[in-house]
Design an enzyme around this catalytic site. Structure first.
Site, PDB file in Angstrom:
ATOM      1  N   ASP A   1      40.331  45.391  60.804  1.00 23.24           N
ATOM      2  CA  ASP A   1      39.166  46.181  61.245  1.00 23.24           C
ATOM      3  C   ASP A   1      37.987  45.844  60.326  1.00 23.24           C
ATOM      4  O   ASP A   1      37.340  46.721  59.765  1.00 23.24           O
ATOM      5  CB  ASP A   1      39.493  47.685  61.232  1.00 23.24           C
ATOM      6  CG  ASP A   1      38.319  48.531  61.750  1.00 23.24           C
ATOM      7  OD1 ASP A   1      37.413  47.967  62.393  1.00 23.24           O
ATOM      8  OD2 ASP A   1      38.322  49.750  61.489  1.00 23.24           O
TER       9      ASP A   1
ATOM     10  N   ASN B   1      39.587  57.671  54.459  1.00 19.11           N
ATOM     11  CA  ASN B   1      40.277  58.490  55.459  1.00 19.11           C
ATOM     12  C   ASN B   1      41.675  57.924  55.719  1.00 19.11           C
ATOM     13  O   ASN B   1      42.594  58.645  56.044  1.00 19.11           O
ATOM     14  CB  ASN B   1      39.479  58.515  56.763  1.00 19.11           C
ATOM     15  CG  ASN B   1      40.225  59.246  57.842  1.00 19.11           C
ATOM     16  OD1 ASN B   1      40.453  60.452  57.734  1.00 19.11           O
ATOM     17  ND2 ASN B   1      40.674  58.531  58.864  1.00 19.11           N
ATOM     18  N   HIS B   2      41.758  56.594  55.558  1.00 15.68           N
ATOM     19  CA  HIS B   2      43.008  55.897  55.878  1.00 15.68           C
ATOM     20  C   HIS B   2      43.104  54.665  54.992  1.00 15.68           C
ATOM     21  O   HIS B   2      42.111  54.253  54.375  1.00 15.68           O
ATOM     22  CB  HIS B   2      43.000  55.471  57.346  1.00 15.68           C
ATOM     23  CG  HIS B   2      41.689  54.842  57.746  1.00 15.68           C
ATOM     24  ND1 HIS B   2      40.647  55.574  58.295  1.00 15.68           N
ATOM     25  CD2 HIS B   2      41.213  53.579  57.623  1.00 15.68           C
ATOM     26  CE1 HIS B   2      39.619  54.778  58.526  1.00 15.68           C
ATOM     27  NE2 HIS B   2      39.929  53.561  58.106  1.00 15.68           N
TER      28      HIS B   2
ATOM     29  N   GLN C   1      45.999  51.665  60.669  1.00 13.28           N
ATOM     30  CA  GLN C   1      45.201  52.432  59.697  1.00 13.28           C
ATOM     31  C   GLN C   1      45.768  53.843  59.529  1.00 13.28           C
ATOM     32  O   GLN C   1      45.164  54.820  59.980  1.00 13.28           O
ATOM     33  CB  GLN C   1      43.740  52.511  60.160  1.00 13.28           C
ATOM     34  CG  GLN C   1      43.016  51.172  60.084  1.00 13.28           C
ATOM     35  CD  GLN C   1      41.694  51.171  60.844  1.00 13.28           C
ATOM     36  OE1 GLN C   1      41.614  51.666  61.969  1.00 13.28           O
ATOM     37  NE2 GLN C   1      40.668  50.593  60.247  1.00 13.28           N
TER      38      GLN C   1
ATOM     39  N   ASP D   1      46.438  57.452  58.409  1.00 11.98           N
ATOM     40  CA  ASP D   1      45.566  58.410  57.716  1.00 11.98           C
ATOM     41  C   ASP D   1      46.176  58.852  56.398  1.00 11.98           C
ATOM     42  O   ASP D   1      47.366  59.161  56.331  1.00 11.98           O
ATOM     43  CB  ASP D   1      45.354  59.661  58.584  1.00 11.98           C
ATOM     44  CG  ASP D   1      44.086  59.565  59.397  1.00 11.98           C
ATOM     45  OD1 ASP D   1      43.893  58.531  60.049  1.00 11.98           O
ATOM     46  OD2 ASP D   1      43.288  60.533  59.376  1.00 11.98           O
TER      47      ASP D   1
ATOM     48  N   ARG E   1      28.687  54.732  50.697  1.00 11.65           N
ATOM     49  CA  ARG E   1      28.559  55.115  52.089  1.00 11.65           C
ATOM     50  C   ARG E   1      29.977  55.553  52.457  1.00 11.65           C
ATOM     51  O   ARG E   1      30.910  54.750  52.481  1.00 11.65           O
ATOM     52  CB  ARG E   1      28.110  53.925  52.923  1.00 11.65           C
ATOM     53  CG  ARG E   1      28.022  54.169  54.441  1.00 11.65           C
ATOM     54  CD  ARG E   1      29.270  53.721  55.136  1.00 11.65           C
ATOM     55  NE  ARG E   1      29.169  53.758  56.595  1.00 11.65           N
ATOM     56  CZ  ARG E   1      30.224  53.690  57.397  1.00 11.65           C
ATOM     57  NH1 ARG E   1      31.434  53.575  56.901  1.00 11.65           N
ATOM     58  NH2 ARG E   1      30.084  53.713  58.704  1.00 11.65           N
TER      59      ARG E   1
ATOM     60  N   ASP F   1      32.922  56.596  54.588  1.00 11.86           N
ATOM     61  CA  ASP F   1      33.359  56.341  55.955  1.00 11.86           C
ATOM     62  C   ASP F   1      34.012  57.582  56.572  1.00 11.86           C
ATOM     63  O   ASP F   1      34.796  58.275  55.919  1.00 11.86           O
ATOM     64  CB  ASP F   1      34.385  55.191  55.918  1.00 11.86           C
ATOM     65  CG  ASP F   1      34.748  54.658  57.282  1.00 11.86           C
ATOM     66  OD1 ASP F   1      33.843  54.174  57.980  1.00 11.86           O
ATOM     67  OD2 ASP F   1      35.942  54.705  57.645  1.00 11.86           O
TER      68      ASP F   1
ATOM     69  N   GLU G   1      28.854  59.063  56.582  1.00  8.13           N
ATOM     70  CA  GLU G   1      28.928  58.733  57.997  1.00  8.13           C
ATOM     71  C   GLU G   1      29.577  59.932  58.684  1.00  8.13           C
ATOM     72  O   GLU G   1      30.779  60.140  58.580  1.00  8.13           O
ATOM     73  CB  GLU G   1      29.776  57.478  58.234  1.00  8.13           C
ATOM     74  CG  GLU G   1      29.728  57.045  59.684  1.00  8.13           C
ATOM     75  CD  GLU G   1      31.045  56.514  60.249  1.00  8.13           C
ATOM     76  OE1 GLU G   1      31.007  55.958  61.351  1.00  8.13           O
ATOM     77  OE2 GLU G   1      32.107  56.658  59.610  1.00  8.13           O
TER      78      GLU G   1
ATOM     79  N   ASP H   1      28.657  48.979  64.193  1.00  7.84           N
ATOM     80  CA  ASP H   1      29.493  49.513  65.267  1.00  7.84           C
ATOM     81  C   ASP H   1      28.716  49.484  66.579  1.00  7.84           C
ATOM     82  O   ASP H   1      27.596  48.988  66.631  1.00  7.84           O
ATOM     83  CB  ASP H   1      29.912  50.950  64.937  1.00  7.84           C
ATOM     84  CG  ASP H   1      30.869  51.004  63.752  1.00  7.84           C
ATOM     85  OD1 ASP H   1      31.696  50.070  63.614  1.00  7.84           O
ATOM     86  OD2 ASP H   1      30.790  51.959  62.963  1.00  7.84           O
TER      87      ASP H   1
HETATM   88  C1  NOJ Z   1      33.635  53.809  60.848  1.00 11.00           C
HETATM   89  C2  NOJ Z   1      33.203  52.402  60.605  1.00 11.00           C
HETATM   90  O1  NOJ Z   1      31.819  52.299  60.724  1.00 11.00           O
HETATM   91  C3  NOJ Z   1      33.940  51.534  61.604  1.00 11.00           C
HETATM   92  O2  NOJ Z   1      33.469  50.220  61.566  1.00 11.00           O
HETATM   93  C4  NOJ Z   1      35.421  51.608  61.319  1.00 11.00           C
HETATM   94  O3  NOJ Z   1      36.131  50.907  62.306  1.00 11.00           O
HETATM   95  C5  NOJ Z   1      35.901  53.048  61.292  1.00 11.00           C
HETATM   96  N1  NOJ Z   1      35.028  53.933  60.577  1.00 11.00           N
HETATM   97  C6  NOJ Z   1      37.273  53.143  60.663  1.00 11.00           C
HETATM   98  O4  NOJ Z   1      37.179  52.933  59.274  1.00 11.00           O
END
Ligand code: NOJ
Ligand code: CA
Length: 557
Positions: free
Chosen positions: A61, A103-104, A169, A171, A199, A201, A243, A310
Site C-alpha cells: 500500500d 493504525n495498523h 494491514q 489493525d 502527518r 494517518d 488525517e 489518494d
Molecule cells: C490513508 C492514506 O492516505 C492512504 O494512502 C492509505 O492507504 C490508508 N490511510 C491506510 O494507511
C-alpha cells in the site's frame, strides 16, 4: 511570538521518496536523489516537506504497510542518508514532517508474526482478534469494491483478525497501553532525527474502539492529548497534522477545546466543496463549508489541499453534488474509485486549462489554512489511468526531456514515467518550465511567494462578503490592523461584481492589487466595481499608506 507557530504560515509540499529522484540508477527514487533536489524546492519557496512513508515495508500500500518503524527502507537509502536529508533541509530553513502510520502494521511486521504464531506471545494483544467470524465482518471497509471485508481468518493464528484497511494491514490494538507507549517511542525516535512533526494517518480509526463486539466504535479522544503532550515535552514546536475526514461538528474534538489535541487537520469538508464549486460555478456550498469549519482554537490550523496521493473523496457531498463533480471532472468509470471519488490528478481534471488551474491554486492559497501542495502539481503533471487504483496519480516526478523525464537512468523505473500525450515528460517537465517566464512553475513560485507575504490568511479572522452573484466568492481577513481581500470568479464567463468593504473607522476605499497594477477605488457610495475575467481572481490589500496611517491613529487614540 508570531513565528513560533510556524505551521500557521507554512507552505507544505508532499512527496514520496520513491518517485521523486533516483540517484543510484536502480529505478527507485532515494534520499540521495531527494537531497539533490532540495535547492529546487527551496527555490519554489515551500517551507515544509511532508514525506510519505519511507520505512521498511513490503510496499503493498505504497508504504502505508510498515514492517519496521525504526528504519529506512533499503530501497530508499539508510538512516544515515535520512539524517543527511533532514540536515540539508535544516540548512535551507525547510522543516520536515513525516507520515506516522500506526493504525495498523504490515502483516510482515515482526510484531504480527509473533502475534499470529503464538497465542501466548506478548504481542498477541497488540492486534485485534476474534475466535469466531464477527457479525460485522463485511462492514466498514475503507476501500469498497477492492477490499472485501474487515476481518480475515488467519490459519496460523487459528483466529480472525481485524483490519480497517486491506487484509495485509492488521489493525493495532491501540487501546493496549503497550501499543500506546510504542507509538510515543516511534515519535520520539524520528523527532530525535530532525523532523518537526507528523502527518498522522487514519486518526479516527487509531482512536476508535476496536473488537468483535464493538457495534458502534467510539472515539477515545484523550489519546490525542497524550500524543500531543509527549511530542511537546520532547520538542516544543513539533506538530501533528491529522488525517481525519470527519464532520464539522466533531472538528473541535480533534483540535481540543483547550487546543490540547491536534495542531492541524486536513480540511476535507472544504476540499470536497471546493471541487463542487469548481464544477458548478456555485460558491454557496463552499461558503457554507468554510463557515461550518470556522470554529477552531486560535493556535490550531487547517491544512488546505486540492489533490493528494489518494482519490478525491467526494463522500461528504450530496448525491446530486457528487454527480455534478463526477460529470465534470471524472465522467468515465475508469476515472472513479471506491464508489465515492475521482482518482485523477488536478491538471487533467481541469482539462489542462491554465485559467482554471490558477483559480484552483489561488483558492487553495487564500482560503483559511495552510496550503499543502502535491509534488508535480507545480508543473501541472498528469496521470496514468492504466495503473491500478490510486497509483495513477503517483507517477515519477518529471524533471527534464531526458529519458524517463530525468527521474532515473534506469530503463525500468519502479512506476512508469508518463511519456505519452499532452502530459508526457517531453512536454511537461521542470527544466522546460524553469526557462519559460510564463510557465505554471514560475507562476506557482510567484503565488507561493505572495502567499507567504500575506500572513493574514493563516492568522486572521475571515469574513465572507456577500455578493448577489453565486459565481463570485469574496473573502476578507483581518489581522493586527491589516486587512486583505480575495475575489474569485468561478465561472467561464466574465463577471462584474460590486461590493463594499466596511471596516471600523474606514470604508476600505482603496484596494491595492497584490498581483497586478489595476487597483480598485470605491465610488462615492463606497462601492467597488470589479470586472473579473473568466475564472479570474484578485488579491487585494485594503488601503494604501494613507489609510494605514489613519488606522493606526484610530487604534492609538
Ligand atoms: C490513508 C492514506 O492516505 C492512504 O494512502 C492509505 O492507504 C490508508 N490511510 C491506510 O494507511
Ligand atoms: Ca535509487
Amino acid at each position: 511570538m508570531i513565528d513560533d507557530l510556524w505551521y500557521k504560515n507554512a507552505i507544505i509540499y508532499c512527496l514520496s521518496v520513491g518517485t521523486y529522484m533516483d540517484a543510484n540508477g536502480d529505478g527507485i527514487g532515494d534520499f540521495k536523489g531527494l537531497l539533490r533536489r532540495l535547492d529546487y524546492l527551496h527555490g519554489l519557496g515551500i517551507t515544509t516537506i511532508w514525506l510519505m512513508p519511507f520505512q521498511t515495508s513490503p510496499g503493498r500500500d505504497d508504504g502505508y504497510d510498515v514492517a519496521d518503524y525504526y528504519s529506512v527502507d533499503a530501497r530508499y537509502g539508510t538512516l544515515g542518508d535520512f539524517v543527511e536529508f533532514t540536515h540539508g533541509c535544516e540548512q535551507r530553513g525547510i522543516r520536515v514532517i513525516i507520515d506516522l502510520v500506526v493504525n495498523h502494521t504490515s502483516d510482515q511486521h515482526p510484531w504480527f508474526k509473533a502475534a499470529r504464531s503464538d497465542r501466548n506471545s506478548p504481542y498477541r494483544d497488540w492486534y485485534v482478534w476474534s475466535d469466531k467470524k464477527p457479525a460485522n465482518a463485511n462492514q466498514g471497509m475503507v476501500f469498497p469494491g477492492v477490499q472485501k471485508s474487515t476481518w480475515t481468518r488467519d490459519k496460523e493464528a487459528g483466529a480472525w483478525y481485524f483490519h480497517r484497511f486491506y487484509d495485509f494491514q492488521p489493525d493495532l490494538n491501540t487501546s493496549n497501553p503497550r501499543v500506546q507507549a510504542e507509538i510515543l517511542k516511534i515519535m520520539g525516535f524520528w523527532i530525535q532525527l530532525g523532523v518537526s512533526g507528523f502527518r498522522m494517518d487514519a486518526v479516527p480509526f487509531v482512536i476508535a474502539t476496536k473488537g468483535a463486539k464493538v457495534k458502534k466504535p467510539a472515539e477515545q479522544y484523550d489519546m490525542l492529548r497524550t500524543f500531543r503532550e509527549f511530542l511537546q515535552w520532547r520538542q516544543g514546536d513539533a506538530i501533528i497534522l491529522a488525517e481525519a475526514n470527519v464532520l464539522p461538528k466533531t472538528d473541535m474534538e480533534y483540535f481540543g477545546r483547550d487546543a490540547d489535541r491536534m495542531h492541524m487537520m486536513f480540511n476535507f469538508q472544504v476540499n470536497q466543496h471546493l471541487f463542487y464549486a469548481l464544477a458548478s460555478s456555485d460558491s454557496r456550498p463552499l461558503a457554507q463549508a468554510l463557515k461550518a469549519t470556522k470554529p477552531r482554537p486560535a493556535s490550531a490550523q487547517w491544512g488546505l489541499f486540492l489533490r493528494n496521493h489518494d482519490e478525491l473523496d467526494l463522500g461528504r457531498l450530496t448525491e446530486a453534488q457528487r454527480d455534478r463533480v463526477f460529470k465534470c471532472f471524472g465522467p468515465d468509470k475508469d476515472m472513479q474509485l471506491y464508489n465515492r471519488g475521482i482518482r485523477r490528478r488536478l491538471a487533467p481534471m481541469l482539462g489542462g486549462d491554465r485559467r482554471r488551474l490558477e483559480l484552483a491554486y489561488s483558492l487553495m492559497c487564500t482560503l483559511p489554512g495552510t496550503p499543502v501542495i502535491r509534488y508535480g502539481d507545480e508543473i501541472a503533471m498528469g496521470d496514468d489511468l492504466s495503473l491500478p487504483e490510486r497509483n495513477c496519480a503517483r507517477t515519477p516526478m518529471q524533471w527534464s526531456t531526458e529519458p524517463n523525464g530525468g527521474f532515473t537512468i534506469s530503463d525500468t523505473p519502479a512506476l512508469p514515467v508518463i511519456s505519452e500525450g499532452p502530459y508526457g515528460f517531453e512536454h511537461v517537465n521542470v527544466a522546460k518550465q524553469r526557462r519559460d517566464p510564463n510557465s505554471m512553475l514560475n507562476w506557482t513560485e510567484r503565488i507561493i511567494r505572495m502567499r507567504k507575504e500575506v500572513p493574514e490568511i493563516g492568522w486572521g479572522d475571515f469574513t465572507i462578503i456577500r455578493t448577489r452573484d453565486p459565481a463570485v466568492l469574496i473573502i476578507r481577513y483581518d489581522w493586527r490592523n491589516n486587512s486583505v481581500l480575495f475575489v474569485h470568479n468561478l465561472d467561464e464567463k466574465p463577471r462584474e461584481t460590486a461590493f463594499s468593504v466596511q471596516l471600523p473607522g474606514d470604508v476600505g476605499e482603496h484596494l491595492i492589487n497584490l498581483l497586478a497594477e489595476n487597483h480598485s477605488h470605491a465610488d462615492k457610495r463606497g462601492q467597488h466595481r470589479v470586472v473579473l475575467e473568466p475564472y479570474g481572481y484578485r488579491w487585494y490589500r485594503v488601503g494604501g499608506l494613507d489609510y494605514l496611517l489613519k488606522r493606526s491613529e484610530i487604534e492609538t487614540r
